[in-house]
Design an enzyme around this catalytic site. Sequence first.
Site, mmCIF file in Angstrom:
data_model
loop_
_atom_site.group_PDB
_atom_site.id
_atom_site.type_symbol
_atom_site.label_atom_id
_atom_site.label_comp_id
_atom_site.label_asym_id
_atom_site.label_seq_id
_atom_site.Cartn_x
_atom_site.Cartn_y
_atom_site.Cartn_z
ATOM 1 N N GLU A 126 -4.047 -0.435 -10.528
ATOM 2 C CA GLU A 126 -5.005 -1.754 -9.933
ATOM 3 C C GLU A 126 -6.522 -0.941 -9.563
ATOM 4 O O GLU A 126 -7.515 -1.571 -9.232
ATOM 5 C CB GLU A 126 -4.569 -2.458 -9.250
ATOM 6 C CG GLU A 126 -3.333 -3.053 -9.486
ATOM 7 C CD GLU A 126 -1.855 -2.547 -9.343
ATOM 8 O OE1 GLU A 126 -1.983 -1.394 -9.469
ATOM 9 O OE2 GLU A 126 -1.061 -3.316 -9.264
ATOM 10 N N THR A 132 0.774 -2.084 -15.330
ATOM 11 C CA THR A 132 1.285 -1.132 -13.980
ATOM 12 C C THR A 132 2.856 -0.718 -14.575
ATOM 13 O O THR A 132 3.283 -1.172 -15.463
ATOM 14 C CB THR A 132 1.661 -2.299 -12.846
ATOM 15 O OG1 THR A 132 2.563 -3.314 -13.292
ATOM 16 C CG2 THR A 132 0.561 -2.823 -12.352
ATOM 17 N N TRP A 137 9.942 1.041 12.212
ATOM 18 C CA TRP A 137 9.452 1.647 10.736
ATOM 19 C C TRP A 137 9.943 3.073 10.672
ATOM 20 O O TRP A 137 9.497 3.732 11.409
ATOM 21 C CB TRP A 137 8.029 1.238 10.462
ATOM 22 C CG TRP A 137 7.921 -0.067 10.059
ATOM 23 C CD1 TRP A 137 8.836 -1.264 10.402
ATOM 24 C CD2 TRP A 137 6.775 -0.775 9.798
ATOM 25 N NE1 TRP A 137 8.111 -2.175 10.224
ATOM 26 C CE2 TRP A 137 6.786 -2.107 9.856
ATOM 27 C CE3 TRP A 137 5.515 -0.344 9.417
ATOM 28 C CZ2 TRP A 137 5.936 -2.930 9.366
ATOM 29 C CZ3 TRP A 137 4.496 -0.950 8.869
ATOM 30 C CH2 TRP A 137 4.634 -2.355 8.873
ATOM 31 N N LYS A 186 13.905 -0.233 7.774
ATOM 32 C CA LYS A 186 13.245 -0.904 8.866
ATOM 33 C C LYS A 186 14.727 -0.766 9.854
ATOM 34 O O LYS A 186 15.782 -1.731 9.714
ATOM 35 C CB LYS A 186 13.070 -2.359 8.934
ATOM 36 C CG LYS A 186 11.674 -2.246 8.141
ATOM 37 C CD LYS A 186 11.141 -3.790 7.780
ATOM 38 C CE LYS A 186 10.204 -3.705 6.759
ATOM 39 N NZ LYS A 186 10.688 -4.036 5.413
HETATM 40 P P1 ADP Z 1 3.569 1.441 -10.134
HETATM 41 O O1 ADP Z 1 3.026 0.493 -9.193
HETATM 42 O O2 ADP Z 1 4.360 0.550 -11.224
HETATM 43 O O3 ADP Z 1 4.437 2.652 -9.893
HETATM 44 P P2 ADP Z 1 1.146 2.953 -10.593
HETATM 45 O O4 ADP Z 1 1.271 4.031 -11.350
HETATM 46 O O5 ADP Z 1 0.054 2.301 -10.410
HETATM 47 O O6 ADP Z 1 2.343 2.181 -10.897
HETATM 48 O O7 ADP Z 1 1.618 3.427 -9.041
HETATM 49 C C1 ADP Z 1 0.836 3.262 -7.693
HETATM 50 C C2 ADP Z 1 1.553 3.837 -6.533
HETATM 51 O O8 ADP Z 1 1.993 5.120 -6.680
HETATM 52 C C3 ADP Z 1 0.861 3.642 -5.344
HETATM 53 O O9 ADP Z 1 1.077 2.283 -5.036
HETATM 54 C C4 ADP Z 1 1.815 4.472 -4.442
HETATM 55 O O10 ADP Z 1 2.926 3.985 -4.012
HETATM 56 C C5 ADP Z 1 2.100 5.707 -5.420
HETATM 57 N N1 ADP Z 1 1.172 6.879 -5.358
HETATM 58 C C6 ADP Z 1 0.173 7.195 -5.935
HETATM 59 N N2 ADP Z 1 -0.436 8.163 -5.560
HETATM 60 C C7 ADP Z 1 0.359 8.600 -4.349
HETATM 61 C C8 ADP Z 1 0.303 9.540 -3.067
HETATM 62 N N3 ADP Z 1 -0.800 10.409 -3.514
HETATM 63 N N4 ADP Z 1 0.957 9.530 -2.230
HETATM 64 C C9 ADP Z 1 1.943 8.515 -2.205
HETATM 65 N N5 ADP Z 1 2.185 7.552 -3.059
HETATM 66 C C10 ADP Z 1 1.436 7.687 -4.258
#
Ligand code: ADP
Length: 537
Positions: free
Chosen positions: A326, A180, A442, A437
């Site tokens: 993930e 990640t 929210w 919050k």
């Molecule tokens: P990290 O969690 O370390 O940033 P990732 O590359 O796995 O690594 O990122 C996943 C996260 O990116 C998601 O949990 C979400 O918060 C954000 N994300 C991905 N695509 C979108 C989207 N279309 N809209 C909003 N958030 C997004």
Amino acid sequence: MIESTMMHFPLTLTHVLDRAARLFGTSEIVSRLPDKSLHRHTYRDFHARAIALAGALQRLGLKKGDRVATLMWNHYAHLEAYLAVPCAGGVLHTLNLRLHPDDIAYIARHAGDRFLIVDDVLLPLFEKFREQAAFEHVIVVPLSGAAVSAGDDYEKLLAERFPFVPPELEENDPAGMCYTSGTTGRPKGVVYSHRSIVLHSLATAMADYLGLSNRDTVTPVVPMFHVNAWGLPFTALMVGAKLVMPGPHLDAVSLLDLYEAEQVNVTAGVPTLWHGIQQALDREPQRWRLVPGMRMIVGGAACPEALIRGLDRHGVRVIPGWGMTETSPVGLFNFTKREMADDDDASDASYARRAKAGVPLPFFEVRALADGREVPWDGDTMGELEVRGPWVAASYHDEPGSGEQWSADGWFRTGDIATIDAAGYVKITDRIKDLVKSGGEWISSIDLENALAAHPAVQEAAVIAVPHPKWGERPLAVVVAKEGASVTSEALHAHLSSFAAYARPAAYVFVAEIPRTSTGKMMKAKLREAYKDWRWT
Ligand code: ADP
């Protein structure tokens, strides 16, 4: 008692590699090199070279399950490693070259990487962590044409044509791994299987999702070290699309030149990248002849509606998707369902829908929970998004104590807050850690950010929660104005008049830029830290 009479046929990447040469031998792979020249070859060459690489890795002692790391840009050799490593029984571990060298070393050690394939132009970065990592074999790709001395020369190894003995592969064998990006904590490793990659490729290729076909010309701008470039290399190879790889040149003008020269019609990357593209097109609308209706896939962060509108004006269709390391990563993809097909495409409601994260792929299930209960699919009630499916991780690699990330009944807790509407469109409103919050309510920071980004004088904005003596937290907007434009807090506050009073930012600050992570996301944790002692007046 009756049993199925169907074959047991493992879903492995070996099939994708063989198919590439047998059916699509003449499809092209074009890569832009560091000196900006174009390297061209066909799937047939690609296949021969991937087999040669698999043979070379075996000759160097690769055993089943060994991790082979890559430290590479997006180009032909990285693509060869993508297929050669898993087909040789290894596990392809793509290292994120934008991380701090100490973090890369930590990740390489944690993953147990034995081999490394590295671009010669990235050797200066490699030297910074070489000592801390424990690679037994280093293979250097001579992209710039200079002589290789830091390890084995990739081209010389391939030229040896060492025999390749295909190993017995099961579909659940590990094929690749990725960490990640660590936006909200220490990087954690996910190990993909042949089966999960194959199913992800099949599902994303479907017409309503990526809709990839043999006739498409695809440029993954999203780095191949960022969750397998969202699976695009695998999916494109499976369908036989032409691949156009950008190499290290990721500025807007270089990309637009490449899109035009190779007539690219599908590309993918994070929103910041497309902002740059939009600005370049706004500045010089006549300069590039892009393929009409070109599709730009946006993921990694929420897609601002203003970006969709802005690129629509240039005949470029922005399509959001959602995913995580993930989840391989694609789980949601935005398309217009039949029941909405007659809606006016230019209406506000249509744009609002087109900016949502999308509809789940087949075999990818979603639910949103608040206070332990599933929230209704009403497009309004927020809850934490939980997902499950055959390409969703069931655990992290060697990370004891991370089990709370999964619910008792086996769903993965994404850490994203979402609404789901009656038609199944999921909208991400925040990350749990970024949610504001205020007085028990929210407030979605993403909604505010997108609304601010739609103001003509605003380049981009981040909304963060800042402690407040009375309300617990209040939203603070951190705003970057467009070059040459000026704007006041009052004007922005008035611009947000459609939001309830409590949901509007309690203050605005203007900055030159917003800090970003290695994968281009806003570093909100850093902003929260910077403004934690903000004095509300
Ligand atoms: P990290 O969690 O370390 O940033 P990732 O590359 O796995 O690594 O990122 C996943 C996260 O990116 C998601 O949990 C979400 O918060 C954000 N994300 C991905 N695509 C979108 C989207 N279309 N809209 C909003 N958030 C997004």
